[in-house]
Design an enzyme around this catalytic site. Structure first.
Site, PDB file in Angstrom:
ATOM      1  N   LYS A   1      25.988 -13.211 -16.630  1.00  0.00           N
ATOM      2  CA  LYS A   1      27.281 -13.236 -16.359  1.00  0.00           C
ATOM      3  C   LYS A   1      27.687 -14.875 -15.769  1.00  0.00           C
ATOM      4  CE  LYS A   1      31.254 -11.220 -14.481  1.00  0.00           C
ATOM      5  NZ  LYS A   1      31.763 -11.379 -15.861  1.00  0.00           N
TER       6      LYS A   1
ATOM      7  N   ARG B   1      23.116 -11.447 -13.557  1.00  0.00           N
ATOM      8  CA  ARG B   1      22.575 -12.840 -13.712  1.00  0.00           C
ATOM      9  C   ARG B   1      21.645 -13.034 -14.789  1.00  0.00           C
ATOM     10  NH1 ARG B   1      24.423 -16.130  -9.706  1.00  0.00           N
ATOM     11  NH2 ARG B   1      22.966 -17.522 -10.509  1.00  0.00           N
TER      12      ARG B   1
ATOM     13  N   HIS C   1      43.754 -18.551 -45.311  1.00  0.00           N
ATOM     14  CA  HIS C   1      42.981 -19.877 -45.771  1.00  0.00           C
ATOM     15  C   HIS C   1      41.542 -19.691 -45.652  1.00  0.00           C
ATOM     16  CE1 HIS C   1      46.580 -21.990 -45.861  1.00  0.00           C
ATOM     17  NE2 HIS C   1      46.884 -21.783 -44.801  1.00  0.00           N
TER      18      HIS C   1
ATOM     19  N   GLU D   1      30.429  -9.222 -27.822  1.00  0.00           N
ATOM     20  CA  GLU D   1      29.518  -9.279 -26.670  1.00  0.00           C
ATOM     21  C   GLU D   1      28.725  -7.989 -26.148  1.00  0.00           C
ATOM     22  OE1 GLU D   1      31.076 -12.445 -23.393  1.00  0.00           O
ATOM     23  OE2 GLU D   1      32.495 -10.676 -23.633  1.00  0.00           O
TER      24      GLU D   1
ATOM     25  N   GLU E   1      39.630 -13.723 -27.875  1.00  0.00           N
ATOM     26  CA  GLU E   1      39.246 -12.874 -26.803  1.00  0.00           C
ATOM     27  C   GLU E   1      38.882 -11.297 -27.229  1.00  0.00           C
ATOM     28  OE1 GLU E   1      37.884 -13.386 -23.928  1.00  0.00           O
ATOM     29  OE2 GLU E   1      38.034 -11.762 -22.826  1.00  0.00           O
TER      30      GLU E   1
ATOM     31  N   CYS F   1      19.422 -16.001 -13.633  1.00  0.00           N
ATOM     32  CA  CYS F   1      18.433 -15.297 -12.912  1.00  0.00           C
ATOM     33  C   CYS F   1      18.935 -15.169 -11.325  1.00  0.00           C
ATOM     34  CB  CYS F   1      17.233 -16.391 -12.638  1.00  0.00           C
ATOM     35  SG  CYS F   1      16.477 -17.071 -14.303  1.00  0.00           S
TER      36      CYS F   1
ATOM     37  N   LYS G   1      34.955  -9.880 -27.183  1.00  0.00           N
ATOM     38  CA  LYS G   1      34.532  -8.899 -26.350  1.00  0.00           C
ATOM     39  C   LYS G   1      34.012  -7.773 -27.044  1.00  0.00           C
ATOM     40  CE  LYS G   1      35.075  -9.526 -23.015  1.00  0.00           C
ATOM     41  NZ  LYS G   1      35.618 -10.750 -22.393  1.00  0.00           N
TER      42      LYS G   1
ATOM     43  N   ASN H   1      15.269 -20.229 -10.118  1.00  0.00           N
ATOM     44  CA  ASN H   1      16.399 -20.104 -11.195  1.00  0.00           C
ATOM     45  C   ASN H   1      16.875 -21.361 -11.267  1.00  0.00           C
ATOM     46  OD1 ASN H   1      18.944 -19.565 -12.262  1.00  0.00           O
ATOM     47  ND2 ASN H   1      20.115 -19.335 -10.330  1.00  0.00           N
ATOM     48  N   GLY H   2      17.138 -21.661 -12.796  1.00  0.00           N
ATOM     49  CA  GLY H   2      17.200 -23.025 -13.157  1.00  0.00           C
ATOM     50  C   GLY H   2      16.026 -23.500 -14.200  1.00  0.00           C
TER      51      GLY H   2
ATOM     52  N   TRP I   1      16.515 -14.648 -16.721  1.00  0.00           N
ATOM     53  CA  TRP I   1      17.277 -14.805 -18.182  1.00  0.00           C
ATOM     54  C   TRP I   1      16.491 -15.832 -18.555  1.00  0.00           C
ATOM     55  CZ3 TRP I   1      19.712 -19.002 -20.623  1.00  0.00           C
ATOM     56  CH2 TRP I   1      20.439 -18.472 -21.626  1.00  0.00           C
TER      57      TRP I   1
HETATM   58  C1  G6P Z   1      29.012 -16.317 -19.643  1.00  0.00           C
HETATM   59  C2  G6P Z   1      29.670 -15.008 -19.393  1.00  0.00           C
HETATM   60  C3  G6P Z   1      31.296 -15.016 -20.114  1.00  0.00           C
HETATM   61  C4  G6P Z   1      32.096 -16.034 -19.455  1.00  0.00           C
HETATM   62  C5  G6P Z   1      31.281 -17.629 -19.579  1.00  0.00           C
HETATM   63  C6  G6P Z   1      32.008 -18.329 -18.586  1.00  0.00           C
HETATM   64  O1  G6P Z   1      28.995 -16.588 -20.973  1.00  0.00           O
HETATM   65  O2  G6P Z   1      29.078 -13.895 -20.122  1.00  0.00           O
HETATM   66  O3  G6P Z   1      31.798 -13.651 -19.841  1.00  0.00           O
HETATM   67  O4  G6P Z   1      33.254 -16.069 -19.887  1.00  0.00           O
HETATM   68  O5  G6P Z   1      29.939 -17.535 -19.175  1.00  0.00           O
HETATM   69  O6  G6P Z   1      32.084 -18.137 -17.274  1.00  0.00           O
HETATM   70  P1  G6P Z   1      32.718 -18.667 -15.879  1.00  0.00           P
HETATM   71  O7  G6P Z   1      32.102 -17.978 -14.828  1.00  0.00           O
HETATM   72  O8  G6P Z   1      32.599 -19.955 -15.924  1.00  0.00           O
HETATM   73  O9  G6P Z   1      33.825 -17.944 -16.200  1.00  0.00           O
END
Ligand code: G6P
Length: 615
Positions: free
Chosen positions: A610, A27, A511, A495, A488, A2, A492, A101-102, A75
C-alpha cells in the site's frame, strides 16, 4: 514498504506485536518475524509468508513470553522472500537484533569491509549488514547501543526506519528514521513503536512521530530521548493526540477492507467537502488554497505529480483545472518527473497527490520542485505523513484510513478535493460564472447520494462478474473525463484479480487495441450522457462489428447503448466533470467481485504494497 512494530513495557509483547503486524500487513506481506526478550534470552521466529504463518511457526519455535520485542512484516527489496532473509536479523555475536524498513544503498561496500574484518552473513539482505555495522562500531568505539546506531547510520546511504535492541540491555530500544515513517505510542508504563499508529491505537492515543534524520532511545521507566542523527542535538518530543479510532481500521462486518472502503465512499466524500463546500453562501473555503491564493493565481502552470491510482486522480484533475480554471496542467509520474531534469520555475505550482503521503518517488519529486523554487501543495489522506509535512501547504482528503491495497475511496476523495480547488480558483479567476459555480456546488453536494445509488448495482455487477471472471484480458475505454477512469478501472482489475487489463482513450482504440478484439474480449466502455456520448456510441459500434463483448457504464435511462451492449450498468446523471466520481464505482465493484470469485487475496494482492517507500 515493510511494517515495523515494537513494544517495551510491562505487558506481554507477543500479542501486541502480532496483532500490530496484522494491521500493518498492507505495507508488505511476503514474510514476517518477531524477536522477544523472554527475561533470560533472545527468542527469534521468522518465516516466509504472512503473519498467520508466523503465528503458526512461533507456536512451535519460541516461548511467546516477554515484555520487550520487535516484529516485522516484509516487502522484499534485497533478497528473495524466504525464511533467512526475513527480519529480524541478528548480529554475529547474537546480541543485537534489528528490524528495518527501507534500503541501504551502499550495503555492498559496507558488507565487503565487514567481511574483511571477519564478519559472516547468512542472508542476502542489506539489513544484516546494518546490524553488523552497528555491532562493529559498538565494539571498536566502545560506545553504548544508541551511540553505535548513530555512528553507523552516519555511514549509511539510503532510507530506513529501524528498531534495534541488545539482549544484554533489554530495557532499551533504539529507533531511527530517514525516509520511512515511524511513530512511538506513549503509554502509561510502556512504549509502542510502529510504522503507523494502528498497532497501538487500543492502548494509547498519545503519539510521537519521528521526523527524518531523528533517532530515539526509548528506556523502560525512564522515557524517551530524541536526537538528530547528524549533529547529535536533542529534540523536544512533541506528543500528539490521535484522532482516529479502532472501528475505522476494522472491517465492520464486510468480508474485505476493499469492499468496506468502496461502501464508505458516500461518507468519505461528504467528510472531504464538509466545512469546505458552503452551498448556501456559495463559497468554497480551503485554508491551504486561500492562504496561498497569490501563488495559485500567478502560476504559469500547475504540475501534478503522483503514482498509481493517485496519478489517475491527477489526470482527472487535469481536465477539471483546465476546463474550469483555465490554467495549463501537466500530470507526471513522480518517478519519471524527477529523473528527466524537468524545467521548473518559481512560477510553477506543483500539486503532489498521495493517499499514504509516504510514496518515495512523490516525496523525491516534491523535494526537487522545492529546490527549484516552485510552490508545492499536497493532497494527502494520511494526516501528518511525510508528504503532508514536506509540502508548503495542502488539503487532506479526510477519507479515513484506507487499508485495502487497491485504492478506492482515496481516489474519489482526491478527485473531490481537486474539484474543490479547481472551483475555488475558477471563481477567483472569474473563469466560471456565478450560476455555473452554484450549479457545481449543488451537484457536488449531491454526489454522495448518487454514489449510494450507484452502489445499488452491486448484485447486477456480481452477475456480470460471474460471466467474465475467466477472461484472460479486458479492455477499458473512456473519453475525456472518463479516460482516466478507464485507466483506473483496468488498474483495479490487474491489481487484485491478476487479469491483464488495459485502459485506453475510446478513440485511440482504432490505433491498435482494436486488433485484440474478437468474440472473447470483454470491453468495458464508459458511455455516460454528457461525455462525448455520440462519439463513444460510434466506438461501441466498431467493437460490436468485431464481435467484442460490451459492458457499458451508462447514465440512468440510457437507450442507445443498451441496444448495442451485452450488458449495461447504470449510474445517476451528473455534470460531466463530476462523472468520474460515479463511473468509477461499478468498475471498483467489478474488479472486487471477479477477484473474490477467482479466490484471490483482495486486500493483499501478490507483490503489491500500500505504501511504497522505496524508489
Ligand atoms: C502503491 C499502491 C497504489 C497507490 C500507489 C500510490 O502502488 O498499491 O494503490 O495508488 O502506491 O500511493 P500513494 O499513497 O502515493 O497514493
Amino acid at each position: 514498504m515493510c511494517g515495523i512494530v515494537g513494544y517495551i513495557g510491562t505487558r506481554e509483547a507477543y500479542p501486541i506485536i502480532i496483532e500490530g503486524l496484522k494491521r500493518l500487513e498492507y505495507r508488505g506481506y511476503d514474510s514476517a518475524g518477531i524477536a522477544l526478550y523472554d527475561g533470560k534470552d533472545l527468542k527469534v521466529s521468522k518465516t516466509k509468508g504472512k503473519v498467520v504463518d508466523l503465528e503458526e511457526r512461533s507456536e512451535k519455535e519460541i516461548t511467546k513470553h516477554g515484555n520487550v520485542g520487535i516484529g516485522h512484516t516484509r516487502w522484499a527489496t534485497h533478497g528473495v522472500p524466504n525464511d533467512v532473509n526475513s527480519h529480524p536479523h541478528i548480529s554475529n555475536s547474537g546480541e543485537l537484533v534489528i528490524i528495518h524498513n527501507g534500503i541501504i544503498e551502499n550495503y555492498e561496500s559496507l558488507k565487503k569491509e565487514l567481511i574483511s574484518r571477519g564478519y559472516t552473513f547468512k542472508s542476502d539482505t542489506d539489513t544484516e549488514v546494518l546490524i553488523n555495522l552497528i555491532e562493529d562500531v559498538k565494539r571498536q568505539e566502545n560506545v553504548k547501543l544508541g551511540k553505535a546506531v548513530q555512528i553507523a547510520l552516519n555511514q549509511v546511504i539510503g532510507a530506513y526506519a529501524i528498531a534495534v535492541f541488545d539482549k544484554n540491555k533489554p530495557e532499551e530500544v533504539v529507533i531511527a528514521r530517514l525516509g520511512s515513517p515511524l511513530a512511538i505510542g506513549v503509554g502509561k508504563d510502556d512504549f509502542f513503536i510502529a510504522s503507523d499508529a494502528s498497532p497501538f491505537l487500543e492502548y494509547t492515543k498519545d503519539a510521537i512521530y519521528l521526523e527524518d534524520e531523528e533517532m530515539a532511545i526509548i528506556r523502560l521507566h525512564k522515557g524517551i530521548k530524541i536526537r538528530k542523527i547528524k549533529d547529535d542535538s536533542l529534540v523536544d518530543p512533541y506528543v500528539q493526540k490521535l484522532q482516529i479510532n479502532l472501528e475505522q481500521i476494522e472491517k465492520g462486518g464486510f468480508d474485505h477492507f476493499m469492499l468496506k472502503e468502496i461502501h464508505e465512499q458516500p461518507k468519505a466524500i461528504t467528510d472531504t467537502y464538509r466545512g469546505r463546500l458552503l452551498r448556501q453562501e456559495a463559497i468554497i473555503k480551503m485554508a491551504g488554497v486561500e492562504d496561498n491564493m497569490k501563488k495559485f493565481l500567478n502560476a504559469d502552470r500547475i504540475i501534478i505529480v503522483a503514482c498509481g491510482t493517485s496519478w489517475h486522480a491527477g489526470l482527472v484533475a487535469e481536465y477539471i483545472f483546465e476546463d474550469l480554471a483555465r490554467v495549463p496542467v501537466e500530470v507526471e509520474y513522480a518517478s519519471e518527473f524527477r529523473y528527466r531534469n524537468p524545467i521548473i520555475t518559481e512560477k510553477d505550482v506543483l500539486i503532489a497527490i498521495s493517499q499514504s503521503g509516504e510514496t518515495a518517488d512523490t516525496l523525491a519529486a516534491i523535494k526537487l520542485a522545492k529546490s527549484k523554487g516552485a510552490f508545492v501543495f499536497g493532497v494527502c489522506n494520511v494526516v501528518g505523513s511525510s508528504i503532508a509535512r514536506e509540502t508548503h501547504a495542502g488539503a487532506y482528503t479526510h477519507a479515513g484510513p484506507e487499508i485495502g491495497v487497491a485504492s478506492t475511496k482515496a481516489f474519489t476523495t482526491q478527485i473531490t478535493v481537486l474539484t474543490l480547488i479547481a472551483l475555488r480558483l475558477a471563481r477567483a479567476k472569474g473563469t466560471i460564472s456565478s450560476t455555473d459555480f452554484r450549479h457545481h456546488l449543488l451537484e457536488l453536494e449531491m454526489i454522495p447520494k448518487k454514489v449510494e445509488e450507484a452502489l445499488k448495482s452491486d448484485a447486477h455487477i456480481r452477475k456480470i462478474s460471474e460471466i467474465y471472471k475467466e477472461a484472460p484480458n479486458m479492455l477499458y475505454l473512456g473519453r475525456g473525463y472518463n479516460f482516466p477512469v478507464a485507466l483506473e478501472g483496468a488498474l483495479k482489475l490487474k491489481e487484485i484479480s491478476y487479469i491483464h487489463a488495459e485502459g485506453y482513450p475510446a478513440a485511440e482504440m482504432k490505433h491498435g487495441p482494436i486488433a485484440l478484439i474478437d468474440e472473447n474480449m470483454p470491453i468495458i466502455v464508459i458511455a455516460t450522457k454528457k461525455g462525448h456520448y455520440e462519439k463513444v456510441v460510434s466506438n461501441i459500434q466498431e467493437i460490436k462489428s468485431r464481435k467484442g463483448k460490451i459492458i457499458g457504464i451508462v447514465t440512468e435511462g440510457d437507450v442507445q447503448v443498451k441496444e448495442l451492449a451485452d450488458h449495461v450498468i447504470e449510474v445517476p446523471e451528473t455534470l460531466e466533470s463530476l462523472s468520474p466520481l460515479l463511473t468509477t464505482i461499478p468498475l471498483q465493484l467489478l474488479s472486487y467481485h471477479i477477484a473474490v470469485m477467482l479466490g484471490k487475496n483482495v486486500d493483499q494482492p501478490r507483490n503489491l504494497a500500500k505504501s511504497v517507500t522505496v524508489e
